[in-house]
Motif scaffolding. Structure first.
Motif, mmCIF file in Angstrom:
data_model
loop_
_atom_site.group_PDB
_atom_site.id
_atom_site.type_symbol
_atom_site.label_atom_id
_atom_site.label_comp_id
_atom_site.label_asym_id
_atom_site.label_seq_id
_atom_site.Cartn_x
_atom_site.Cartn_y
_atom_site.Cartn_z
ATOM 1 N N ASP A 1 0.305 -1.561 -81.628
ATOM 2 C CA ASP A 1 -0.573 -2.534 -82.279
ATOM 3 C C ASP A 1 -0.022 -3.957 -82.148
ATOM 4 O O ASP A 1 -0.775 -4.916 -81.969
ATOM 5 N N LYS A 2 1.282 -4.091 -82.215
ATOM 6 C CA LYS A 2 1.911 -5.408 -82.105
ATOM 7 C C LYS A 2 1.745 -5.976 -80.697
ATOM 8 O O LYS A 2 1.422 -7.171 -80.527
ATOM 9 N N VAL A 3 1.948 -5.145 -79.687
ATOM 10 C CA VAL A 3 1.776 -5.607 -78.310
ATOM 11 C C VAL A 3 0.322 -5.995 -78.062
ATOM 12 O O VAL A 3 0.032 -7.025 -77.435
ATOM 13 N N LEU A 4 -0.615 -5.200 -78.569
ATOM 14 C CA LEU A 4 -2.034 -5.520 -78.407
ATOM 15 C C LEU A 4 -2.373 -6.849 -79.083
ATOM 16 O O LEU A 4 -3.192 -7.624 -78.583
ATOM 17 N N ALA A 5 -1.742 -7.129 -80.205
ATOM 18 C CA ALA A 5 -2.086 -8.315 -80.989
ATOM 19 C C ALA A 5 -1.484 -9.597 -80.412
ATOM 20 O O ALA A 5 -2.171 -10.617 -80.289
ATOM 21 N N VAL A 6 -0.205 -9.579 -80.050
ATOM 22 C CA VAL A 6 0.462 -10.828 -79.657
ATOM 23 C C VAL A 6 1.008 -10.810 -78.247
ATOM 24 O O VAL A 6 1.410 -11.857 -77.725
ATOM 25 N N GLY A 7 1.058 -9.618 -77.603
ATOM 26 C CA GLY A 7 1.596 -9.528 -76.264
ATOM 27 C C GLY A 7 3.093 -9.760 -76.229
ATOM 28 O O GLY A 7 3.733 -10.067 -77.248
ATOM 29 N N TYR A 8 3.679 -9.626 -75.059
ATOM 30 C CA TYR A 8 5.130 -9.802 -74.945
ATOM 31 C C TYR A 8 5.549 -11.256 -75.048
ATOM 32 O O TYR A 8 6.700 -11.550 -75.388
ATOM 33 N N ARG A 9 4.625 -12.194 -74.796
ATOM 34 C CA ARG A 9 4.956 -13.599 -75.057
ATOM 35 C C ARG A 9 5.200 -13.808 -76.550
ATOM 36 O O ARG A 9 6.134 -14.510 -76.954
ATOM 37 N N GLY A 10 4.366 -13.180 -77.364
ATOM 38 C CA GLY A 10 4.558 -13.289 -78.802
ATOM 39 C C GLY A 10 5.839 -12.619 -79.257
ATOM 40 O O GLY A 10 6.548 -13.127 -80.139
#
Length: 841
Positions: free
Chosen positions: A172-181
């Motif tokens: 869910d975190k990767v979907l939300a902010v991506g690896y840049r986030g």
């Protein structure tokens, strides 16, 4: 509660083509990863191990060959060959080199390997002598532990030779902010570090390694974007050209940034799933609550008109195909225990949110439909059940079950949530559990559970009671006294508990040694950046960075031990129909079948032990000669008759699985001999050991290493799987069997329990069949059972498939905590499935 639709969406023409391509030939072993990681390690010998891991991961992603398969909408493949696999020499490699000439022809999970690949692997592997996790783990174990492993009391081979896996990360975190986030989050933590901090040296290196890993993943996605654009420019078919351009656009956006559409979310999810495997070699990397974290992207696109339910279903179906593209080669012995090319990628639907509200949604139903459309073993689909689960969802699941695919498996919130609470999870986290691998619960994105950490054969300590701690001519355990001198059942049972406790302590030693070896030699910075609280702590999950840390080895053979000990109690001590000495002789003689190498070894053990007590030395050659002599010994006709009479007496003793409360509660106590002692131990990450009661499919090969047991089971035949009754012993119907299994304490086995049942297809036919089936599940769960899974296939079909595999290429069955193509299984495992009691409703 989210709105959901129960109507099934038709399968598109794309899916059969993708499946056909995937299974066009035997899986193949490739050498690219082994060559690339070796190149990187040779160039980074002066750097900390966490940086070496990140730099190697980056080198692999920057240079490994990539491919877009014909017609796929979600891209990313670990190998060029469909269902191919890479190798992971940093964990182990010698077993594969030893099997180069047999891996293609072995019975369980064969792989093609080209001669050129063999040469390339030999060249790469040469660097890893003395540097693997398996070699370090071996050096950390006690001699007693290594001897117990050698004598098949337990096996920790899962992580001994491979990566750990068995995790669900923060998709869910990767979907939300991506690896840049995520990089921004890591950098902010790094900026807060002070060079004067006591942990600065290690923490800063971990954080920098995590950033390197995330950046490498972004570049890898960029490689796919470029490839898709190249293929689009050369594509003459307008529809496919547009699909390739969309793939390119998706890969430019994700997983670098947050997903802005459902298609992007699908692509982002897949990169995470694929690359976790490429980093770690671990299986059971489980997608978890896919219907929950994917739903916002689905709903937004559906509401805005960007997406139809039909196109969303096709994307989900494509992911289901991709999950079967990942593969792993195991050594021949492990392949027998995990037969079916399974990676145990458990994906679960339904259940509750952190506030205790049901969260069934449209995707919950569409995931079930995808398994029906694709009809392949992966993902290992599961469903959470509680008293507010919509009846429509259970009927939808039951309709999939009756296809015979062995999916989904069913899990009981009312047992699993309290069980996790007892292990220290918060209520909110426990309510949001998912299942890992076969049957293991955990909170996604916060847990390093080390599930499936070892297989413990509960039958072998009983053999050690009869042999007084000796096996095959040598002392391998504690001495608990001669059974001929035992005068009460309590004395005999206490000897079993002592053998259990001693060997459980050795199992813990083995697991902890392997645990340390992974932390020292193979920390995983990419995986760790998606598990809380690794970034804040500045530690990989291997070093204790996760919020929750467990080790979960599993015991199996409960039904055999319950039936065995109960038979001894009744026949020897209560009714005095046979003596322990006579029982011991019957077991050694395999109930009149004659001595084989193992039972002969038990007889010779007695001789060697007495010789040792007299100060006489016996070498290995003499022992081998004695075993050969004993094997030639045949029981007399009188002895054979006694064994037949004993087997008849054993058969008359009540058995676990027939709703007999006295026997069932006895089985409950026997299960405690494994589950309770484990709670006393802790692992190097500061977490608790917790028991599981399931065998995957190791009950077959490990049963082959086990002598006859007092329940009438013959030597070298399978032992009971999971918490299920012994095959053929549950004769009073499925409800009686379920009632018996429910009397076990499922809550204490917080690493999961496994209950298999097999039904004739007619039992689930029509609407009434489905309703009765759902009622059985509800009834079992009302009694605090934890898990159920089913095969719906008749014996005649399985026998015909065994004889004519070419006619049944797509026959999928439930093996243990996973499904597999029946024709890919070893004959011994096929036989075990055929032997299971066939029930009707």
């Amino acid at each position: 509660m989210a709105k959901y639709f129960t109507e099934e969406i038709p399968k598109t023409d794309r899916i059969p083509g993708l499946v056909k391509h995937l299974y066009a030939k035997m899986p193949e072993i490739e050498s690219a990863r082994a060559r690339l990681i070796t190149e990187s390690y040779k160039a980074t010998e002066d750097k900390p191990v966490i940086m070496r891991r990140a730099l190697a991961f980056a080198h692999i992603l920057d240079h490994i060959p990539i491919i877009i398969r014909d017609g796929e909408l979600v891209v990313g493949s670990t190998t060029i060959a469909p269902r191919g696999c890479q190798t992971y020499p940093e964990f182990s490699y010698k077993w594969l080199e030893a099997e180069f000439d047999t891996v293609e022809t072995r019975k369980a999970d064969p792989f093609y390997i080209a001669e050129q690949t063999k040469r390339e692997l030999l060249e790469a592997d040469a660097y890893w002598e003395g540097k693997t996790t398996s070699e370090l783990a071996t050096s950390l174990m006690t001699e007693e532990t290594k001897k117990a492993i050698e004598h098949n009391i337990f096996t920790p081979g899962n992580y001994f030779y491979n990566g750990v896996g068995h995790v669900t990360v923060q998709y869910d975190k990767v979907l939300a902010v991506g690896y840049r986030g995520i990089i921004d989050e890591i950098q902010a933590e790094l900026d807060r570090c002070n060079p004067g901090d006591g942990d600065y040296c290690t923490k800063s290196q971990f954080l920098k390694a995590a950033i390197l890993s995330c950046e490498a993943v972004i570049r890898y996605a960029g490689r796919y974007a470029e490839l898709a654009e190249q293929e689009a420019s050369a594509c003459s078919e307008a529809g496919r050209r547009q699909e390739l351009l969309q793939i390119a656009a998706n890969c430019r956006q994700v997983p670098a940034y947050g997903a802005s559409s459902f298609h992007e979310a699908c692509q982002s999810f897949w990169f995470v799933q694929q690359l976790l495997q490429l980093e770690s070699s671990g299986h059971s990397i489980s997608p978890g609550r896919f219907d929950q974290y994917m739903y916002p992207y689905y709903k937004n696109d559906l509401d805005s008109g960007k997406l139809t339910r039909e196109s969303a279903q096709e994307l989900i179906d494509c992911i289901w195909v991709k999950l079967n593209d990942l593969n792993k080669c195991r050594d021949a012995a492990s392949a027998e225990g995990f037969a079916g090319y399974s990676l145990f990628q458990n994906l679960i639907v339904g259940g509750q949110d952190k506030d205790g509200c049901d969260v069934t949604n449209d995707l919950s139903f569409m995931c079930i439909t995808a398994s029906k459309h694709v009809f392949l073993p992966q993902p290992s689909l599961s469903i959470r059940v509680w008293n507010k689960s919509p009846h429509a969802l259970l009927l939808k699941a039951a309709d999939l079950t009756r296809t015979g695919i062995g999916l989904p498996a069913y899990y009981n919130d009312e047992v699993i949530i309290p069980s996790l609470l007892s292990r220290g999870l918060t209520l909110e986290d426990a309510r949001e559990y998912n299942i890992i691998g076969c049957v293991e619960p955990q909170k996604a994105g916060k847990t390093e559970g080390w599930h499936d950490a070892a297989f413990y054969n509960m039958c072998r300590p009983l053999e050690l009671v009869f042999s007084n701690g000796w096996d095959k001519g040598e002392k391998i355990s504690i001495e608990t006294g001669s059974v001929e001198d035992m005068t009460t059942f309590e004395e005999f049972y206490d000897a079993y508990k002592k053998q259990m406790n001693y060997n459980i302590s050795l199992l813990v030693n083995a697991d902890n040694a392997i645990d340390v070896a992974h932390a020292v030699r193979c920390p995983l910075p990419f995986l760790s950046c998606m598990v809380e609280d690794c970034i804040r702590r500045g530690k990989s999950v291997q070093e204790g960075g996760a919020v929750y840390n467990f080790t979960g080895p599993q015991g199996f053979g409960i039904a055999n031990m319950a039936d065995s000990l109960y038979a001894i109690k009744k026949l020897v001590f209560d009714e005095k129909k046979v003596t322990l000495a006579e029982y011991k002789r019957a077991l050694a003689m395999n109930y009149g079948q004659g001595f084989d190498a193992v039972s002969a070894g038990e007889i010779v053990t007695e001789i060697v032990r007495e010789m040792a007590r007299s100060g006489m030395d016996v070498d290995e050659g003499q022992i081998a000669e004695m075993i050969e002599t004993v094997m030639k010994t045949e029981p007399s006709p009188e002895e054979k008759k006694k064994y037949e009479e004993l087997l008849a007496m054993i058969e008359a003793v009540p058995k676990f699985g027939n709703d007999d409360e006295e026997v069932d509660l006895f089985a409950r106590d026997v299960a405690y001999t494994y589950t309770r002692p484990l709670l006393n131990y802790r692992n190097p990450r500061g977490g608790q050991f917790q028991a599981g009661l399931y065998p995957v499919s190791a009950n077959v090969p490990l049963g082959a290493q086990t002598g006859a047991t007092p329940d009438g089971r013959l030597a070298h035949t399978p032992v009971a799987d999971g918490v299920s009754p012994s095959a053929g012993r549950d004769v009073n119907g499925p409800t009686a069997a379920a009632n018996s299994v429910a009397r076990l304490d499922h809550g204490i086995a917080s690493n999961g329990t496994l209950f298999n049942q097999k039904f004739h297809p007619t039992a689930l036919s029509g609407e009434k069949g489905l309703e009765n089936f759902v009622a059985l599940i509800r009834s079992y769960f009302d009694q605090k059972g934890s898990h159920m899974q089913f095969n719906v296939v008749d014996r005649e079909t399985l026998l015909d498939a065994q004889a004519h595999p070419e006619k049944y290429a797509h026959l999928v069955v439930r093996v243990a905590g996973y499904s597999a193509l029946f024709t890919t299984l070893s004959k011994s495992l096929q036989d075990d499935i055929i032997r299971r009691t066939e029930q009707g409703l």
